[in-house]
Every structure is written in structure tokens, then in C-alpha cells.
Scaffold this motif. Structure first.
Motif, PDB file in Angstrom:
ATOM      1  N   UNK A 290      -3.697  19.059   1.931  1.00  0.00           N
ATOM      2  CA  UNK A 290      -4.275  19.430   0.746  1.00  0.00           C
ATOM      3  C   UNK A 290      -3.350  20.121  -0.342  1.00  0.00           C
ATOM      4  N   UNK A 291      -3.212  19.741  -1.433  1.00  0.00           N
ATOM      5  CA  UNK A 291      -2.597  20.511  -2.373  1.00  0.00           C
ATOM      6  C   UNK A 291      -3.330  21.020  -3.675  1.00  0.00           C
ATOM      7  N   UNK A 292      -3.598  22.329  -3.509  1.00  0.00           N
ATOM      8  CA  UNK A 292      -4.213  22.759  -4.967  1.00  0.00           C
ATOM      9  C   UNK A 292      -3.105  22.735  -6.168  1.00  0.00           C
ATOM     10  N   UNK A 293      -3.636  22.427  -7.447  1.00  0.00           N
ATOM     11  CA  UNK A 293      -2.581  22.208  -8.334  1.00  0.00           C
ATOM     12  C   UNK A 293      -3.327  22.724  -9.516  1.00  0.00           C
ATOM     13  N   UNK A 294      -2.181  22.813 -10.550  1.00  0.00           N
ATOM     14  CA  UNK A 294      -2.738  23.530 -11.898  1.00  0.00           C
ATOM     15  C   UNK A 294      -1.928  22.680 -12.786  1.00  0.00           C
ATOM     16  N   UNK A 295      -2.370  21.847 -13.669  1.00  0.00           N
ATOM     17  CA  UNK A 295      -1.609  20.691 -14.248  1.00  0.00           C
ATOM     18  C   UNK A 295      -2.064  20.870 -15.771  1.00  0.00           C
ATOM     19  N   UNK A 296      -1.000  20.365 -16.575  1.00  0.00           N
ATOM     20  CA  UNK A 296      -1.004  20.716 -18.030  1.00  0.00           C
ATOM     21  C   UNK A 296       0.024  19.988 -18.740  1.00  0.00           C
TER      22      UNK A 296
ATOM     23  N   UNK B 180       1.796  15.716  -0.990  1.00  0.00           N
ATOM     24  CA  UNK B 180       1.129  14.480  -1.542  1.00  0.00           C
ATOM     25  C   UNK B 180       2.237  13.703  -1.820  1.00  0.00           C
ATOM     26  N   UNK B 181       3.084  13.926  -2.997  1.00  0.00           N
ATOM     27  CA  UNK B 181       4.477  13.256  -3.178  1.00  0.00           C
ATOM     28  C   UNK B 181       5.565  13.745  -2.370  1.00  0.00           C
ATOM     29  N   UNK B 182       6.285  12.946  -1.724  1.00  0.00           N
ATOM     30  CA  UNK B 182       7.426  13.376  -0.620  1.00  0.00           C
ATOM     31  C   UNK B 182       8.443  13.767  -1.781  1.00  0.00           C
TER      32      UNK B 182
ATOM     33  N   UNK C 128       0.680  -1.343   0.095  1.00  0.00           N
ATOM     34  CA  UNK C 128       0.037   0.063   0.166  1.00  0.00           C
ATOM     35  C   UNK C 128       0.956   1.341   0.040  1.00  0.00           C
ATOM     36  N   UNK C 129       1.902   1.246   0.725  1.00  0.00           N
ATOM     37  CA  UNK C 129       2.981   2.559   0.952  1.00  0.00           C
ATOM     38  C   UNK C 129       3.574   2.536  -0.385  1.00  0.00           C
ATOM     39  N   UNK C 130       3.693   1.696  -1.183  1.00  0.00           N
ATOM     40  CA  UNK C 130       4.620   1.869  -2.437  1.00  0.00           C
ATOM     41  C   UNK C 130       3.546   2.104  -3.514  1.00  0.00           C
ATOM     42  N   UNK C 131       2.347   1.761  -3.385  1.00  0.00           N
ATOM     43  CA  UNK C 131       1.267   2.013  -4.607  1.00  0.00           C
ATOM     44  C   UNK C 131       0.358   3.314  -4.532  1.00  0.00           C
ATOM     45  N   UNK C 132       0.494   3.560  -3.054  1.00  0.00           N
ATOM     46  CA  UNK C 132      -0.773   4.442  -2.716  1.00  0.00           C
ATOM     47  C   UNK C 132      -0.002   5.730  -1.784  1.00  0.00           C
ATOM     48  N   UNK C 133       0.915   5.501  -1.205  1.00  0.00           N
ATOM     49  CA  UNK C 133       1.705   6.192  -0.351  1.00  0.00           C
ATOM     50  C   UNK C 133       2.071   7.810  -1.033  1.00  0.00           C
ATOM     51  N   UNK C 134       2.421   7.566  -2.320  1.00  0.00           N
ATOM     52  CA  UNK C 134       2.878   8.997  -2.835  1.00  0.00           C
ATOM     53  C   UNK C 134       1.726   9.259  -3.843  1.00  0.00           C
ATOM     54  N   UNK C 135       0.652   8.904  -3.702  1.00  0.00           N
ATOM     55  CA  UNK C 135      -0.283   9.449  -4.616  1.00  0.00           C
ATOM     56  C   UNK C 135      -1.552  10.202  -3.677  1.00  0.00           C
ATOM     57  N   UNK C 136      -2.423  10.645  -4.350  1.00  0.00           N
ATOM     58  CA  UNK C 136      -3.383  11.596  -3.996  1.00  0.00           C
ATOM     59  C   UNK C 136      -4.655  10.467  -3.292  1.00  0.00           C
ATOM     60  N   UNK C 137      -4.884  10.490  -2.280  1.00  0.00           N
ATOM     61  CA  UNK C 137      -5.827   9.618  -1.728  1.00  0.00           C
ATOM     62  C   UNK C 137      -7.264  10.035  -1.943  1.00  0.00           C
TER      63      UNK C 137
END
Length: 311
Positions: free
Chosen positions: A80-86, A112-114, A48-57
Motif C-alpha cells: 500500500x502506498x499513500x501518496x500526495x500528488x500534484x 507500486x512502481x519498481x 500484463x506485466x508491461x502494462x499493469x505490473x508497474x501501476x496501481x492495481x
């Protein structure tokens, strides 16, 4: 009953070799039981830590407003991490690489990501005119810290940025195609003077994602999506692993019980003359049964304590 306990202890000490063998057998079984429980539980946590630990829950796709302050007040929300992606293109000289751009608020780079933990050169801190790239991407462009690169968004806006940090997660897709900039830089690149494109949320307990998602939906009115959506195969694999663990632990426990019961039955069979004497002296059937049950309980207790101590 105290007299029955004394008899049970005397039977145990009468044949010290057999008692030691039984206690050792129980201890080994208990040790294996505890070890398997820790191993299976630890493996599940590792997966779980390897697959979900570094992604948004929990992820919210939003464009018109930033409800981060409301979300932070929800119980169980860690960050909480507000983001603008593109999408965009990194250019250095004649070299061009397509990248996925993520704009994050300065100070929340590792919400979110360490990112701090994955930095191998420089710093994860973002500011005006700075960019953080993955190791593979930096190598492809022959970039080193302090050098300047041109970032162009899919809409045509460009910015000259200085490489302030290089990270390495071990994920080739991320290390070779992800660029992090500050939220103000992303607003300029993607022509978004207000609002965000995505809000990523990290929880204290990732298993509470479904319940927390419902609270966030009712609070903000936005379509929050938990990490469990689309993770059916992972959940099935973890459930299958848990079921296998229960089977193996049950088998180990049954083996212990059968081993002790067999030894006690043999001991009882050998002590038939003594049982006859006790019955002749007026001891009831329950008294005799209690003696041998107590003997087995003492063996289990001693073996259990020893097996737990071995951990």
C-alpha cells in the motif's frame, strides 16, 4: 486382454520404421502443442506485466484520512502506498519544466512502481530535501546527482531539493515529467498537514482486483477503483489472444489425431488376413478392436512422452 496387449506390441515392433515415424509425428505435434501453450501464456503474462505490473492495481482517491493500515490487512494485498500528488514547476537557473509531483512515504518508494529497479544513477531512497527525477527530465534541466533544484507547487509553495536519484523506465511521459519526493516534503508543498490525495494498492494477484476492491470498499467506505476499469480494450485483446490460442491448439490436436488414426486405419487394412485368422480362432470383434486401439494408445503414449521431453 494381456494377450491383446502382446499382439499390439508385436504389431508395433513388426514395422519399426512405420512405428518410429508415427511416434515422431505425435512427438512433434505434442511439442508444438506445449510450445504454443507456453508461448501464448507467456505472451499474455508479458503484456500484463508491461502494462499493469508497474501501476496501481487498485486506486483510492482520499483526502481526509489515511486508511492504509486497514487496507494492508486485507488478504491478497501486497503493498500500500499513500501518496500526495500534484502539479509543479522545476526551476534551475533560467530553465523551467512543468512536472507531475508524487510524494511517497520513505521506505515505500518501490511499493507500486519498481523505482529501485529503474534507477540508473544514485538511489531511489527519499528523505527530507531530496528529489528523484526521470532521465529525460534531468537531461532537459542539465542536472546531475547532488545538484540543487527549486520545486514550486501549483499553489506557490517552493522547496530547494537535492537530486538524489535518476530513473529510466522507457516511458517518455514518465521519464520526462515525473518527480518523486518524500511525503513530508509533499505535505509542505501542497499545504496538506494530514491525509493523502491518493492511495495506490498492489495485489499478489492482479486478476483478483475486482473482488479485492469490493472488500476494500466495504472496509473503508472509500471509492476504490480497480485497474480493470477503463482497461476494456486490453481485456478484449487478451481474450482475443486466448481464443486464438485455443483455436490453434485445437487444430494441432486434431491434426495429431487424424494422422495417427489414418496410419492405424492403413495398418488395419493391411492386416485383414491376420484379423480373419484371429476371428476364425474365436477372437471376438471387441478383442480385435482392443488390439488396434491399444496399438494407437501406445503410439500416443510414446509420442507424448517424447514430445514432452523435448520441452
Amino acid at each position: 486382454m494381456l494377450y491383446a496387449l502382446k499382439i499390439a506390441i508385436r504389431y508395433l515392433t513388426a514395422n519399426k520404421a512405420q512405428t518410429a515415424l508415427l511416434v515422431t509425428g505425435v512427438a512433434v505435434g505434442v511439442f508444438i502443442f506445449i510450445f504454443m501453450s507456453a508461448l501464448i501464456g507467456g505472451l499474455a503474462e508479458f503484456i500484463l506485466s508491461r502494462t499493469v505490473g508497474d501501476i496501481s492495481h487498485i486506486t483510492i482517491e482520499a483526502e481526509d484520512r489515511d486508511p492504509a493500515v486497514l487496507i494492508e490487512a486485507v488478504p491478497g494485498v501486497r503493498a500500500v502506498s499513500p501518496q500526495i500528488t500534484g502539479a509543479g514547476f522545476l526551476t534551475r537557473g533560467a530553465q523551467v519544466s512543468q512536472v507531475s509531483v508524487t510524494g511517497v512515504e520513505p521506505g515505500r518508494e518501490s511499493a507500486i512502481l519498481d523505482l529501485d529497479g529503474y534507477i540508473v544513477e544514485g538511489t531511489a531512497r527519499l528523505g527530507s530535501g531530496l528529489i528523484v527525477l526521470g532521465r529525460d527530465l534531468a537531461d532537459d534541466l542539465a542536472l546531475s546527482l547532488g545538484q540543487t533544484v527549486r520545486l514550486q507547487s501549483s499553489g506557490g509553495a517552493t522547496a530547494l531539493l537535492t537530486l538524489s536519484g535518476i530513473f529510466e523506465t522507457g516511458n517518455g511521459a514518465m521519464d520526462g515529467a515525473r518527480a518523486f519526493v518524500s511525503l513530508p516534503v509533499a505535505r509542505t508543498l501542497f499545504a496538506m498537514p494530514q491525509g493523502v490525495t491518493r492511495i495506490e494498492i498492489k495485489l499478489d494477484d492482479l486478476n483478483a482486483a475486482d473482488a479485492t476492491t469490493l472488500r476494500i470498499r466495504s472496509l473503508t467506505g472509500l471509492d476504490a477503483v480497480p485497474w480493470t476499469d477503463g482497461a476494456e480494450q486490453l481485456m478484449e485483446a487478451l481474450n482475443a489472444q486466448a481464443q486464438t490460442g485455443y483455436f490453434l491448439k485445437t487444430f494441432a490436436l486434431i491434426t495429431i489425431v487424424i494422422g495417427v488414426a489414418s496410419a492405424l486405419m492403413l495398418s488395419t487394412y493391411r492386416r485383414r488376413p491376420e484379423i480373419g485368422i484371429m476371428r476364425a480362432m474365436g477372437a471376438g470383434r471387441n478383442f480385435v478392436v482392443f488390439v488396434f486401439v491399444t496399438q494407437g494408445a501406445l503410439i500416443g503414449l510414446l509420442g507424448g512422452i517424447l514430445g514432452a521431453a523435448l520441452e
